[in-house]
Write a protein that holds these residues in place. Structure first.
Motif, PDB file in Angstrom:
ATOM      1  N   ARG A 123       0.809  -1.223   0.000  1.00 42.39           N
ATOM      2  CA  ARG A 123       0.000   0.000   0.000  1.00 42.39           C
ATOM      3  C   ARG A 123       0.842   1.273   0.000  1.00 42.39           C
ATOM      4  O   ARG A 123       0.495   2.238  -0.683  1.00 42.39           O
ATOM      5  CB  ARG A 123      -0.938   0.031   1.203  1.00 42.39           C
ATOM      6  CG  ARG A 123      -1.862   1.250   1.175  1.00 42.39           C
ATOM      7  CD  ARG A 123      -2.812   1.312   2.339  1.00 42.39           C
ATOM      8  NE  ARG A 123      -3.795   0.245   2.333  1.00 42.39           N
ATOM      9  CZ  ARG A 123      -4.887   0.243   3.102  1.00 42.39           C
ATOM     10  NH1 ARG A 123      -5.117   1.253   3.934  1.00 42.39           N
ATOM     11  NH2 ARG A 123      -5.725  -0.769   3.060  1.00 42.39           N
ATOM     12  N   TYR A 124       1.921   1.294   0.758  1.00 41.04           N
ATOM     13  CA  TYR A 124       2.687   2.530   0.932  1.00 41.04           C
ATOM     14  C   TYR A 124       3.973   2.594   0.117  1.00 41.04           C
ATOM     15  O   TYR A 124       4.563   3.667  -0.007  1.00 41.04           O
ATOM     16  CB  TYR A 124       3.049   2.724   2.414  1.00 41.04           C
ATOM     17  CG  TYR A 124       1.871   2.767   3.351  1.00 41.04           C
ATOM     18  CD1 TYR A 124       0.656   3.339   2.970  1.00 41.04           C
ATOM     19  CD2 TYR A 124       1.961   2.240   4.636  1.00 41.04           C
ATOM     20  CE1 TYR A 124      -0.431   3.382   3.836  1.00 41.04           C
ATOM     21  CE2 TYR A 124       0.883   2.284   5.524  1.00 41.04           C
ATOM     22  CZ  TYR A 124      -0.305   2.847   5.109  1.00 41.04           C
ATOM     23  OH  TYR A 124      -1.373   2.891   5.980  1.00 41.04           O
ATOM     24  N   GLN A 455       0.122   1.480  13.110  1.00 36.30           N
ATOM     25  CA  GLN A 455       0.238   1.421  11.655  1.00 36.30           C
ATOM     26  C   GLN A 455      -0.347   0.121  11.102  1.00 36.30           C
ATOM     27  O   GLN A 455      -1.026   0.117  10.066  1.00 36.30           O
ATOM     28  CB  GLN A 455       1.715   1.531  11.254  1.00 36.30           C
ATOM     29  CG  GLN A 455       2.396   2.827  11.633  1.00 36.30           C
ATOM     30  CD  GLN A 455       2.092   3.955  10.672  1.00 36.30           C
ATOM     31  OE1 GLN A 455       1.414   3.761   9.657  1.00 36.30           O
ATOM     32  NE2 GLN A 455       2.570   5.142  10.978  1.00 36.30           N
ATOM     33  N   VAL A 459      -3.392  -0.222   8.405  1.00 36.14           N
ATOM     34  CA  VAL A 459      -3.175  -0.757   7.066  1.00 36.14           C
ATOM     35  C   VAL A 459      -4.014  -2.009   6.803  1.00 36.14           C
ATOM     36  O   VAL A 459      -4.392  -2.286   5.660  1.00 36.14           O
ATOM     37  CB  VAL A 459      -1.674  -1.055   6.841  1.00 36.14           C
ATOM     38  CG1 VAL A 459      -1.242  -2.350   7.500  1.00 36.14           C
ATOM     39  CG2 VAL A 459      -1.342  -1.090   5.355  1.00 36.14           C
ATOM     40  N   ASN A 466      -3.470   6.128   3.955  1.00 31.89           N
ATOM     41  CA  ASN A 466      -2.557   6.318   2.829  1.00 31.89           C
ATOM     42  C   ASN A 466      -1.168   6.714   3.326  1.00 31.89           C
ATOM     43  O   ASN A 466      -0.945   6.847   4.536  1.00 31.89           O
ATOM     44  CB  ASN A 466      -3.103   7.358   1.839  1.00 31.89           C
ATOM     45  CG  ASN A 466      -3.371   8.702   2.491  1.00 31.89           C
ATOM     46  OD1 ASN A 466      -2.529   9.242   3.210  1.00 31.89           O
ATOM     47  ND2 ASN A 466      -4.564   9.248   2.252  1.00 31.89           N
ATOM     48  N   THR A 467      -0.257   6.895   2.403  1.00 29.70           N
ATOM     49  CA  THR A 467       1.138   7.126   2.770  1.00 29.70           C
ATOM     50  C   THR A 467       1.330   8.420   3.551  1.00 29.70           C
ATOM     51  O   THR A 467       2.157   8.483   4.470  1.00 29.70           O
ATOM     52  CB  THR A 467       2.012   7.166   1.500  1.00 29.70           C
ATOM     53  OG1 THR A 467       1.694   6.031   0.685  1.00 29.70           O
ATOM     54  CG2 THR A 467       3.487   7.124   1.855  1.00 29.70           C
ATOM     55  N   ALA A 470       0.298   7.746   7.047  1.00 32.17           N
ATOM     56  CA  ALA A 470       1.232   6.818   7.694  1.00 32.17           C
ATOM     57  C   ALA A 470       2.504   7.540   8.132  1.00 32.17           C
ATOM     58  O   ALA A 470       3.001   7.326   9.239  1.00 32.17           O
ATOM     59  CB  ALA A 470       1.568   5.676   6.739  1.00 32.17           C
ATOM     60  N   SER A 529      -4.795  11.038   6.724  1.00 29.39           N
ATOM     61  CA  SER A 529      -5.219  10.275   5.541  1.00 29.39           C
ATOM     62  C   SER A 529      -6.567  10.770   5.036  1.00 29.39           C
ATOM     63  O   SER A 529      -6.767  10.977   3.826  1.00 29.39           O
ATOM     64  CB  SER A 529      -5.300   8.786   5.865  1.00 29.39           C
ATOM     65  OG  SER A 529      -4.043   8.245   6.172  1.00 29.39           O
ATOM     66  N   VAL A 550       0.406   9.034  -4.568  1.00 27.94           N
ATOM     67  CA  VAL A 550      -0.580   8.144  -3.955  1.00 27.94           C
ATOM     68  C   VAL A 550      -1.864   8.095  -4.762  1.00 27.94           C
ATOM     69  O   VAL A 550      -2.399   7.028  -5.065  1.00 27.94           O
ATOM     70  CB  VAL A 550      -0.875   8.587  -2.503  1.00 27.94           C
ATOM     71  CG1 VAL A 550      -2.021   7.768  -1.915  1.00 27.94           C
ATOM     72  CG2 VAL A 550       0.372   8.462  -1.655  1.00 27.94           C
TER      73      VAL A 550
END
Length: 577
Positions: A123-124, A455, A459, A466-467, A470, A529, A550
């Protein structure tokens, strides 16, 4: 102190048996590698997802029942400033495995991840995943130091052997069989080690009860000249925040250990992974009971009737070694030797798992996907630029570059081995300076609880994460944890929460500061996010500001996943055929 030769021989025999089993398991691992459908590195990391429930329960329980668990629990019960109510290991680990089975085993195993960091990488991306490896690596090194320090103190007391020599020998044996066989060696040696721990620890209890120095084990049996406290302990309102903080640290921080997911991901199915967690919850609690009894015996014993004499261990600053002291002075020699064997077994059963977990994450999520491609890619680009001058060799250099970008299975195997060797050496070096096993035990899970646990929850269970969120959560959690200080590591606090106390020049936070850091991290991940998502999706923020790409990646993914209408599918099929 003279070396106990018979005891030393018994321990050496035990180590040889464990090493033989580890070598046999490595041979089994090699056989699986030849017939498996997956990669050889996955056989080393997760046993080709072929570990059955019984072996899984043994290895999962043995991983948590380490030297820190056994000696830290006894230390907490014995200590006049703590007591049974502060012995959080057994109930905390019970909660840990129950939550793991309910909320984490299925989402991790059903997606066939290889390590705990895989969902972050998917995801990141690679860069943020690399930052998560750092707290996990520090935690594993501290855990290795904790369990080796426990063993070194035990052997020096019971066998009269140098603590440093005990640490080095035990680390060498554990590193050797893990180096050779990966998860198979870890799992099968764990069966023997856990069985030995269970039998030897429970065998010590009747001899403790019959000791002349122990006449009454009731909580009120402290009205003598050597003891002035109840082993049940007390929890005052002023200490409630600290107690809750440490309990949540052990219960939830364990959900961010790669060692847990290594067992979950090695199961044949999601259902089997959940059953393994639920069964391990009961066994790990039972394995903590002997340590509680030993701590209670130490708190109520009349040390003046033993060769140890007065003052008692706590006043000599030896509360962290209370388990080996009890075995040495309150049981027969052969029983104390079995006790040292149980601690040695506990140390190796945890250390091998920790070594493999760190090596697995580095190899799978850093070296294979990021480090090697960047380094080799840069070299290959230079080769291709040079080759453009010589047009005849350009095509050959391009094919050579694509070859170098792919790490071979043999290469990954060696990266795993070198990585676990380095982690083992780092933890071994740190173990020489460890005084309190309980303190090392807590600190080892600190960063995982404050940084990785929130985290991981986000996730796995929040689609909006999202990054950007995070990164914000990571920075917020890390800063709050650092400014809170850590007395065990000599880090003074810059931020003082309500209820702090200063004793002998050391400031202790009694407010649940670790939990504040964890919750702040989670809130930052969710809030940032959501706000960033809202800004880009409603064009409140220009897409040119999406520096991490992203939302560009999400847009491409949505285009790929757009379902084709039924009528359109039919027309397409008719056109083709």
């Amino acid at each position: 102190m003279a070396v106990d030769v018979p005891g030393l021989v018994a321990v050496v025999v035990f180590y040889i048996v464990i090493l033989i089993i580890g070598v046999w398991a490595s041979w089994k691992s090699k056989k699986v590698e030849k017939t498996c459908a997956g990669s050889k590195s996955e056989v080393t990391i997760i046993g080709d997802r072929n570990i059955n429930v019984l072996v899984g329960v043994f290895t999962m329980t043995a991983t948590w029942v380490g030297g820190g668990y056994i000696m830290g629990t006894a230390e907490a019960v014995y200590s006049p400033t703590q007591g049974l109510i502060w012995a959080m290991g057994p109930p905390a680990y019970l909660i840990n495995f129950l939550l793991g089975g309910l909320f984490f085993a299925k989402p991790m195993r059903s997606k066939r991840y290889v390590t705990m960091l895989d969902p972050f990488q998917h995801r990141y991306g690679n860069m943020f995943t690399a930052t998560l490896l750092l707290p996990a690596l520090v935690s594993d090194i501290l855990w290795v130091a904790c369990i080796l320090a426990a063993l070194g103190g035990t052997m020096s007391i019971i066998l009269g052997l140098s603590s440093a020599l005990s640490i080095v020998i035990s680390a060498a044996v554990s590193i050797t069989y893990t180096f050779l066989g990966g998860l198979y060696s870890v799992a099968y040696t764990d069966i023997i080690q856990l069985s030995f721990i269970f039998v030897s620890m429970w065998l010590c209890i009747p001899f403790l009860a019959l000791s002349p120095a122990v006449t009454d084990n009731s909580p009120t049996a402290h009205l003598n000249q050597t003891n002035s406290h109840s082993w049940l302990g007390e929890l005052e309102l002023a200490n409630a925040g600290k107690w809750a903080d440490e309990m949540l640290l052990l219960a939830l921080g364990g959900l961010a250990y790669q060692a847990l997911y290594q067992r979950i991901l090695s199961a044949a199915s999601s259902a089997q992974a959940q059953v393994t967690c639920f069964a391990a919850a009961g066994t790990v609690f039972i394995m903590g009971v002997p340590s509680v009894i030993i701590g209670a015996v130490a708190a109520t014993a009349d040390w003046n009737q033993t060769a140890y004499g007065l003052p008692p261990p706590f006043e000599r600053g030896e509360a962290g070694k209370i388990l080996p002291l009890v075995l040495q002075y309150l049981t027969p020699t052969w029983v104390s030797v079995l006790g040292i064997g149980s601690v040695a077994a506990a140390v190796m059963s945890s250390m091998d798992s920790v070594l493999l977990s760190s090596a697995s994450m580095f190899t799978q999520n850093i070296y294979k996907t990021t480090l090697r491609k960047q380094v080799c890619g840069g070299v290959c680009v230079c080769l291709c630029v040079f080759g453009s001058v010589l047009s005849k060799v350009t095509q050959f250099l391009l094919s050579l570059s694509s070859f170098f970008l792919q790490a071979s299975e043999q290469e990954l195997q060696w990266v795993i081995r070198v990585s676990l060797l380095l982690v083992g050496l780092a933890g071994t070096g740190l173990a020489f300076g460890g005084d309190s096993v309980f303190a090392f035990w807590l600190v080892s899970g600190d960063l995982l609880y404050c940084l990785i646990f929130p985290q991981l929850v986000c996730v796995l269970h929040l689609r909006c994460a999202n990054t950007y969120g995070a990164i914000s959560g990571y920075v917020a959690g890390l800063l709050l944890r650092l400014v809170s200080g850590e007395p065990s590591l000599g880090i003074p606090p810059l931020l003082l929460y309500p209820g702090w106390k200063e004793e002998n020049g050391v400031i202790t936070q009694y407010f649940p500061h670790r939990t504040v850091s964890m919750l702040s991290s989670a809130i930052c991940v969710i809030t940032v996010s959501w706000l960033v998502d809202l800004g880009f999706c409603h064009q409140l923020i220009p897409h040119s500001w999406d520096l991490l790409g992203v939302f560009e990646e999400r847009k491409e993914a949505e285009v790929e996943e757009v379902p084709v209408p039924h009528e359109e599918k039919s027309s397409i099929l008719n056109t083709k055929f």
